[in-house]
Scaffold this motif. Structure first.
Motif, PDB file in Angstrom:
ATOM      1  N   MET A 186       0.852  -1.193   0.000  1.00 52.34           N
ATOM      2  CA  MET A 186       0.000   0.000   0.000  1.00 52.34           C
ATOM      3  C   MET A 186       0.892   1.249   0.000  1.00 52.34           C
ATOM      4  O   MET A 186       1.593   1.514   0.960  1.00 52.34           O
ATOM      5  N   PRO A 187       0.889   2.018  -1.099  1.00 46.68           N
ATOM      6  CA  PRO A 187       1.761   3.195  -1.173  1.00 46.68           C
ATOM      7  C   PRO A 187       1.282   4.309  -0.246  1.00 46.68           C
ATOM      8  O   PRO A 187       0.098   4.428   0.040  1.00 46.68           O
ATOM      9  N   GLY A 188       2.228   5.133   0.188  1.00 52.03           N
ATOM     10  CA  GLY A 188       1.891   6.327   0.955  1.00 52.03           C
ATOM     11  C   GLY A 188       1.201   6.057   2.268  1.00 52.03           C
ATOM     12  O   GLY A 188       0.265   6.760   2.635  1.00 52.03           O
ATOM     13  N   LYS A 189       1.654   5.057   3.000  1.00 53.84           N
ATOM     14  CA  LYS A 189       1.030   4.758   4.285  1.00 53.84           C
ATOM     15  C   LYS A 189       1.249   5.878   5.295  1.00 53.84           C
ATOM     16  O   LYS A 189       2.303   6.508   5.317  1.00 53.84           O
ATOM     17  N   ASN A 190       0.244   6.082   6.143  1.00 54.76           N
ATOM     18  CA  ASN A 190       0.336   7.037   7.243  1.00 54.76           C
ATOM     19  C   ASN A 190      -0.292   6.425   8.481  1.00 54.76           C
ATOM     20  O   ASN A 190      -1.036   5.431   8.394  1.00 54.76           O
ATOM     21  N   VAL A 191      -0.012   7.028   9.628  1.00 51.33           N
ATOM     22  CA  VAL A 191      -0.653   6.639  10.888  1.00 51.33           C
ATOM     23  C   VAL A 191      -1.175   7.896  11.571  1.00 51.33           C
ATOM     24  O   VAL A 191      -0.450   8.886  11.693  1.00 51.33           O
ATOM     25  N   LEU A 192      -2.427   7.861  12.005  1.00 45.15           N
ATOM     26  CA  LEU A 192      -2.997   8.885  12.864  1.00 45.15           C
ATOM     27  C   LEU A 192      -3.176   8.272  14.249  1.00 45.15           C
ATOM     28  O   LEU A 192      -4.000   7.378  14.439  1.00 45.15           O
ATOM     29  N   PHE A 193      -2.375   8.727  15.185  1.00 46.79           N
ATOM     30  CA  PHE A 193      -2.319   8.184  16.539  1.00 46.79           C
ATOM     31  C   PHE A 193      -3.010   9.175  17.474  1.00 46.79           C
ATOM     32  O   PHE A 193      -2.421  10.167  17.891  1.00 46.79           O
ATOM     33  N   ILE A 194      -4.270   8.909  17.801  1.00 54.32           N
ATOM     34  CA  ILE A 194      -5.078   9.808  18.624  1.00 54.32           C
ATOM     35  C   ILE A 194      -5.045   9.324  20.064  1.00 54.32           C
ATOM     36  O   ILE A 194      -5.348   8.161  20.342  1.00 54.32           O
ATOM     37  N   MET A 195      -4.684  10.216  20.956  1.00 52.99           N
ATOM     38  CA  MET A 195      -4.686   9.882  22.382  1.00 52.99           C
ATOM     39  C   MET A 195      -5.437  10.962  23.152  1.00 52.99           C
ATOM     40  O   MET A 195      -5.152  12.151  23.001  1.00 52.99           O
ATOM     41  N   CYS A 196      -6.399  10.532  23.945  1.00 50.67           N
ATOM     42  CA  CYS A 196      -7.060  11.446  24.873  1.00 50.67           C
ATOM     43  C   CYS A 196      -6.347  11.367  26.214  1.00 50.67           C
ATOM     44  O   CYS A 196      -5.546  10.473  26.462  1.00 50.67           O
ATOM     45  N   ASP A 197      -6.649  12.312  27.076  1.00 48.58           N
ATOM     46  CA  ASP A 197      -6.019  12.343  28.388  1.00 48.58           C
ATOM     47  C   ASP A 197      -7.069  12.100  29.463  1.00 48.58           C
ATOM     48  O   ASP A 197      -8.052  12.836  29.562  1.00 48.58           O
ATOM     49  N   GLN A 198      -6.882  11.041  30.239  1.00 47.21           N
ATOM     50  CA  GLN A 198      -7.746  10.727  31.369  1.00 47.21           C
ATOM     51  C   GLN A 198      -9.142  10.284  30.926  1.00 47.21           C
ATOM     52  O   GLN A 198     -10.126  10.496  31.634  1.00 47.21           O
ATOM     53  N   LEU A 199      -9.227   9.638  29.779  1.00 51.31           N
ATOM     54  CA  LEU A 199     -10.498   9.103  29.286  1.00 51.31           C
ATOM     55  C   LEU A 199     -10.661   7.665  29.757  1.00 51.31           C
ATOM     56  O   LEU A 199      -9.854   6.797  29.421  1.00 51.31           O
ATOM     57  N   ARG A 200     -11.704   7.405  30.507  1.00 56.09           N
ATOM     58  CA  ARG A 200     -11.989   6.044  30.965  1.00 56.09           C
ATOM     59  C   ARG A 200     -12.372   5.149  29.794  1.00 56.09           C
ATOM     60  O   ARG A 200     -13.008   5.587  28.844  1.00 56.09           O
ATOM     61  N   TRP A 201     -12.045   3.866  29.939  1.00 59.91           N
ATOM     62  CA  TRP A 201     -12.355   2.908  28.868  1.00 59.91           C
ATOM     63  C   TRP A 201     -13.859   2.753  28.670  1.00 59.91           C
ATOM     64  O   TRP A 201     -14.330   2.518  27.549  1.00 59.91           O
TER      65      TRP A 201
END
Length: 555
Positions: A1-16
């Motif tokens: 797959m050409p041009g792969k990217n990753v969007l890594f989203i992290m919230c702070d203090q979010l309960r599961w």
């Protein structure tokens, strides 16, 4: 797959469990739910520490706290500790930050090595391996982590003047006579922030992420973008209309009972006595504050809907892995506790959703995975996704791609977390030495065991008591379970990756040759031989061995 990217989203203090796709009955998060529907939702994801800095340092290094050494907020990640940014840089991938890291630079180490913090390498080290497109740690407006953050300049440019606009506008309310009401005080959690929604932190950071994505098109390099929201972390205050979307009736009952207080472990009791725990143990406080916490989450979900539509319109969704998670949870009064420092699931367990765009992931798309996973698994996952070589001598996590792609694989049997409470009032109350003020958690998915130096252990039966209301650590009838899990913890502690400068493959490269000979011959180092004749006989054997391989014996 050409041009792969990753969007890594992290919230702070979010309960599961404060997302509708994880079962919350009154908080609706349709955009996060939609991400789960086109990805995989993990149900047993654990952080490696239950406080911002150490948890994030584990995510950014792929290493346990006991290995990277940043044990508390404000404890620097030492110079030279390899990060995700280092690993991705080697394969030509940009590692970019929009939002929070809670990283404290090792200024002393940089000075000792003569590294200028303003140089390219200095910024890379000081920013935990990230290219800081926009850093905003938010909750420390005093400049401890990010002096003069661009978000504060943005607020001033839009007319929100103050010496500290982050606090006086974005995180304060307004009284009937125009007076500023401090958003840190929970009594004001039901009031709207002084700032309109579109100028608050979550929408602002979302726009900055979209700006980066547009600009990155001209660069051409693949990227890993860490969009790190500072909410729903306190201050618990949110702009209109999110301040009154939820009512006290939407607040679910606290998970706690009186026996927990009556028979509390000494360490847990010390944390129960903290001001934030005492107040959050009051039902009227929970019903007043939690609607604002829910509003902050709802705002994040709405902004992610905008972001995901933006990515779809630009064709980014088809080649971008999207990860959504949190650095830890929030007790919110459960177990008579506030904040997040211990290891009940309210704190140590986090949501984790991963949408892998590859065809190989179609078999699991929309599914649920119950395997034990850890925050340190993200770095090796990203590295493998981009085609990088595995680094198990450095990265202590495991790539999730086999799970995401439905491959049969032997997986981990235990997950671990740790917390250094030497910085907390609890240590002073308990009179515990700094060196012994550490807590270690291990879970096998059925039991959860916490080791506390100088005290009895804590133990929870996750199968029989999923709400973790009964601490069985002092019950002699469960001594065998405690012993088994303590041994698992001991094995883990002995397996720290401390030899990170040489891979196992380099060490084993000469194994085949060594198996053919009695003594390893190194040029100029002759150990164990009797005389010249014995040495020459050994060399003759080696010449023959290497000749058969078409190689020359390195005499």
């Amino acid at each position: 797959m050409p041009g792969k990217n990753v969007l890594f989203i992290m919230c702070d203090q979010l309960r599961w469990d404060y997302l509708s796709c994880y079962g919350h009955p009154t908080l609706k998060t349709p955009n996060i739910d939609a991400l789960a529907a086109r990805g995989v939702r993990f149900t047993k994801a654990y952080v490696q520490s239950t406080i911002c800095g150490p948890s994030r340092m584990s995510a950014y290094t792929g290493r346990y706290v006991r290995s990277h050494g940043s044990t508390q907020n404000g404890v620097p990640l030492r110079v030279g500790e390899p990060t995700l940014g280092d690993h991705l840089k080697e394969i030509g991938v940009r590692n970019v930050l929009v939002g929070k890291t809670h990283m404290t630079a090792d200024a002393e180490g940089m000075n000792r090595l003569g590294i200028d913090s303003e140089s390219i390498i200095g910024v890379h080290i000081a920013q935990c391996g990230f290219e800081p497109y926009e850093r905003d740690d938010g909750l420390h407006p005093d400049g401890k982590y990010d002096p003069n953050p661009p978000y504060e300049r943005h607020l001033r440019e839009h007319g929100f003047e103050a010496s500290n606009p982050w606090q006086d506008w974005a995180n304060s309310a307004e009284g009937p006579d125009g007076e500023i009401l401090n958003g840190w005080l929970w009594t004001h959690a039901d009031k709207p922030a002084r700032i309109p929604d579109e100028q608050s932190e979550t929408p602002y950071m979302t726009r900055r992420a979209m700006q980066f994505m547009d600009e990155a098109k001209t660069d051409g390099r693949p990227w890993c973008l860490h969009l790190s929201y500072i909410k729903p972390h306190w201050p618990y205050i949110v702009p209109a209309p999110y301040n009154d979307i939820h009512s006290p009736d939407d607040v679910i009952p606290a998970v706690r009972d009186e026996e927990e207080k009556a028979n509390a472990h000494p360490v847990q009791k010390a944390f129960m006595e903290e001001k934030y725990s005492v107040n959050f143990s009051k039902e009227e406080v929970r019903r007043h504050v939690i609607p604002a916490y829910m509003g902050l989450i709802k705002q994040i979900d709405d902004q992610l809907g905008i972001l995901f539509r933006f990515m779809e319109e630009r064709g980014l969704t088809k080649n971008t892995m999207i990860v959504f998670t949190s650095d830890h949870g929030d007790y919110l009064g459960d177990h008579w506790l506030g904040e997040k420092y211990l290891f009940h699931d309210a704190s140590a367990r986090v949501p984790l959703i991963v949408a892998d765009p590859s065809l190989e992931a179609n078999t699991t798309r929309g599914g649920v995975i119950d395997a034990l996973v850890e925050m340190i698994d993200l770095a090796p996952t990203f590295l493998e996704f981009f085609g990088g070589e595995a680094k198990p001598h450095i990265l202590e996590g495991r790539s999730l791609l086999p799970l995401l792609q439905g491959r049969e694989i032997a997986w981990r049997t235990h997950a671990f977390s740790e917390y250094d409470y030497s910085f907390d009032l609890a240590r002073v109350k308990l009179g515990a030495p700094v060196a012994d003020s550490r807590l270690y958690m291990v879970t096998d998915g059925k039991w959860k065991y916490i080791h506390a130096d100088g005290f009895r252990p804590m133990l929870y039966d996750l199968a029989g008591d999923p709400q973790e209301l009964r601490d069985l650590g002092g019950d002699s009838s469960h001594a065998d379970v405690c012993s088994r899990l303590y041994e698992a913890l001991a094995r883990w502690s002995r397996s720290a990756r401390v030899r990170i400068t040489m891979s196992d493959e380099k060490i084993t490269a000469s194994d085949e040759a060594m198996r053919h000979f009695d003594v390893l011959v190194n040029p100029g180092v002759l150990i164990g031989y009797w005389d010249e004749a014995e040495l020459e006989s050994e060399k003759a054997k080696r010449r023959k061995y290497y000749a058969a391989k078409g190689e020359e014996f390195p005499e």
